[in-house]
Design an enzyme around this catalytic site. Structure first.
Site, PDB file in Angstrom:
ATOM      1  N   SER A  71     -30.192 -33.004  48.760  1.00 21.92           N
ATOM      2  CA  SER A  71     -29.338 -33.577  49.813  1.00 21.92           C
ATOM      3  C   SER A  71     -27.943 -32.977  49.858  1.00 21.92           C
ATOM      4  CB  SER A  71     -29.224 -35.097  49.600  1.00 21.92           C
ATOM      5  OG  SER A  71     -30.474 -35.727  49.760  1.00 21.92           O
ATOM      6  N   GLU A  96       0.803  -1.222   0.000  1.00 23.24           N
ATOM      7  CA  GLU A  96       0.000   0.000   0.000  1.00 23.24           C
ATOM      8  C   GLU A  96       0.837   1.274   0.000  1.00 23.24           C
ATOM      9  OE1 GLU A  96      -3.083   0.697  -0.272  1.00 23.24           O
ATOM     10  OE2 GLU A  96      -4.119  -1.224  -0.061  1.00 23.24           O
TER      11      GLU A  96
END
Length: 673
Positions: free
Chosen positions: A341, A81
């Protein structure tokens, strides 16, 4: 000569004026906002992405730094770029001249002259590239950016704002969306595709235009090979890699906990949790497998924590985070449910601390009316007298309620609160039913409780952030010796069929009406809790903690660590004695020495007798009436007389038990041939 000197001086003066004017023009530039809204992120204990959220306009914009991006991608990007990025001041005159010459020669745009800095200026202002006014504004902003920011800062802005198609902005969001990986781990093929995409993000989107995306990527690879950024072998391998026409969903792990973290601190953009991402992924798959194929609306919640540090390592609020008939959006680790329990270990641990019982203490399991409350065992059977150790391992109800009565149910609630739990009482005042699940608790509460037992009886600061909780006060739930006894007992609880889990102490629980199935366990380091049931609390016939939740819990342990961490050795004060050597008051629960002199004994049939089939008359001597007779755990007679006909028991082995009015008992094992 004088004229030439004057002309040169005039030119230099004009140039200086122009330069000063240009500098003033650049310095007067009003820059766009450099800080844009970014996606809120939730990361795990190692910094790996767990979940991200879109910004207000629905875009994915995940913040990224240069150090979080693959260096090869950065080299590719700059070379492709803006190869003079490190040298120019925002505008590359050579590139602009080249672009203009190519456009004139070919009659159209062949290559752009924009630098990365100019592209950043356009992205920050969402400006046009096709109009001269827009281009001039980009040049001015680019020149100003170069004066106020470093090259690394400008490149970072590009990495965070470059468009990659649809609602994806920034290289990090693109890397996750198209490759399901962070940008630090890009292959050359993936890096080249991400270089090509921002030039035409909509026409090159791999999820919609895979062939165009591949062609653009291959063009980037060819140019970078010619520029010696990559070698020919790397190019050849990269072009063979297919471009998949798909888009991945961005990570959304631990979604319920992520939502909770954001609600707790909505102004933060980054939330670092104690969650371990690989473990979290494994637990979410385990949860999905646990309910797959079920048509009963069953859901599951799982928590894994390190009870040495208090860190939550795994958190699954439901099997699927979605709107469905299973209540997937509900965080079921926070749902208040009956614990069944699972509170019995705390009952016995408090009993150990109070000197009421010892693991080898004999305790009665017989039909008992506790002032109008007459609980029964889950299977409807009774075992007579047995050791406390076995009473807990077999989760018998009557012994647990008897110990709770001796303690006082308010002591049980106080123990829960010391562990950091927040019990909810449906009726207000606590009763004996609290021991069997008559209280509301969350999965998180039970993980705190069992984590405390695994931590030697000391409450843990259960948390999902690394920093300690501000208001946490370390409290002792039970003494170290009691905690070790509980761990030692629960290590020998029978495992589900096909499950090993050696060294893991655990307890299961099933609430009234089969509404909740629990399994909570710990080893020397981890504590794991699993809840299964329906989100709306309706019964699931046949759902038991041992059958449903326990296998999931053991599977979660296997994912948490490759090896079980051994539970610590008993502390020095631990009383390790058989029943006969215990202090007299600990040999039998609720007894006094005077009563033991006249315990009931089965006079007939004697232990080990071989009997013929038919009606059987049994006899007892001593003890205090009335007597309850059990055959194989089931009541068969209740009488004030020392003998009674209990009928024909049928062929095979049978165990007879007699229990007198004081809870004392005797047993005989016989065979009927």
């Amino acid at each position: 000569m004088t004229r030439w000197i004057f002309t040169l001086a005039l030119a230099l003066w004009a140039g200086a004026i122009a330069r000063d004017a240009a500098n003033d023009w650049i310095d007067a530039t009003v820059l766009p906002t450099l800080v844009s809204e970014v996606s809120t992120e939730v990361r795990d204990r190692h910094g790996h992405l767990l979940r991200a959220y879109t910004v207000a306009d629905g875009r994915w914009r995940l913040p990224v730094t240069l150090g979080e991006v693959d260096p090869t991608y950065l080299r590719m990007l700059i070379r492709y770029e803006d190869k003079r990025f490190a040298d120019h001041h925002g505008v590359d005159p050579l590139a602009m001249v080249r672009a203009a010459w190519q456009a004139a020669w070919h009659g159209g745009v062949v290559s752009g002259g924009s630098t990365l800095t100019m592209q950043v200026s356009r992205l920050l202002e969402d400006g046009s590239t096709g109009r001269w006014a827009g281009k001039l504004r980009q040049i001015r902003v680019a020149l100003a950016l170069e004066r106020r920011l470093t090259k690394d800062e400008i490149l970072t802005l590009y990495l965070n704002h470059a468009p990659f198609g649809g609602n994806i902005e920034g290289v990090r969001a693109a890397s996750y969306a198209y490759f399901d990986r962070p940008p630090r781990r890009l292959t050359p093929a993936q890096a080249a595709l991400l270089v090509a995409l921002p030039q035409s993000p909509e026409t090159r989107r791999p999820d919609r235009a895979a062939s165009q995306a591949a062609a653009a990527r291959d063009m980037v690879l060819r140019r970078l090979t010619d520029a010696d950024v990559i070698d020919a072998a790397a190019q050849e391998a990269a072009v063979r890699h297919p471009v998949t026409a798909m888009r991945h969903v961005l990570p959304a792990f631990a979604p319920h906990l992520a939502d909770r973290a954001i609600n707790a601190a909505p102004d933060q953009n980054r939330h670092d949790l104690t969650i371990d991402r690989p473990l979290q992924i494994g637990l979410e798959r385990l949860a999905a497998d646990a309910v797959r194929g079920r048509s009963d609306g069953m859901q599951v919640a799982i928590m894994v924590a390190d009870h040495q540090t208090g860190h939550v390592l795994g958190h699954v609020g439901s099997a699927r985070y979605r709107a469905d008939m299973r209540g997937g959006f509900i965080d079921l680790t926070q749902a208040v449910r009956s614990p069944g329990s699972t509170l019995k270990p705390l009952v016995y641990g408090l009993g150990f601390d109070q000197g009421l019982i010892h693991p080898e203490t004999m305790i009665a399991d017989r039909p008992t009316d506790f002032e109008g409350y007459a609980p029964q065992n889950f299977d409807g059977l009774y075992r007579g007298e047995l050791r406390v150790r076995l009473a807990l391992q077999h989760s018998l109800n009557i012994p647990a309620v008897a110990v709770t009565k001796a303690l006082g149910p308010h002591h049980l609630l106080a123990g829960l609160r010391r562990a950091g739990a927040e019990p909810t009482l449906p009726g207000g005042a606590p009763g004996l039913a609290v021991a069997l699940g008559g209280v509301g608790l969350r999965l998180e509460d039970l993980v705190r409780l069992y984590g405390a037992i695994g931590n030697g009886g000391m409450a843990i600061d259960l948390r999902w952030r690394d920093a300690p909780t501000d208001d946490f006060q370390p409290r002792r739930v039970i003494q170290p010796a009691a905690a070790w006894h509980i761990a030692d007992i629960l290590r020998d609880v029978p495992r589900p069929t096909g499950v090993q889990g050696t060294g893991i102490a655990f307890k299961t629980g099933t609430s009234y009406g089969h509404r909740d199935a629990w399994a909570i366990g710990f080893d020397g380091r981890h504590v794991v809790g699993v809840w299964m049931g329906r989100p709306d609390g309706t019964p699931v016939p046949g759902a038991f903690g041992g059958d449903l939740s326990a296998p999931v819990m053991f599977a979660a342990f296997a994912r948490a660590a490759s090896e079980v961490t051994p539970i610590a050795s008993p502390p020095p004060e631990t009383l390790l004695l058989p029943n006969a050597q215990l202090p007299q008051h600990l040999q039998r629960f609720g007894s006094d020495p005077a009563l033991q002199a006249h315990r009931p004994e089965i006079a007939f049939p004697p232990d080990g007798a071989i009997m013929t089939p038919g009606p059987m008359v049994v006899k007892v001597r001593d003890g205090r009436a009335p007597y309850v007779w059990l055959a194989n755990g089931q009541p068969v007679a209740r009488t004030h007389r020392p003998q009674v006909d209990i009928g024909d028991l049928g062929p095979g082995f049978s165990q007879l038990t007699v229990i007198d009015a004081d809870g004392r008992s005797d047993q005989a094992r016989i065979e009927i041939q």
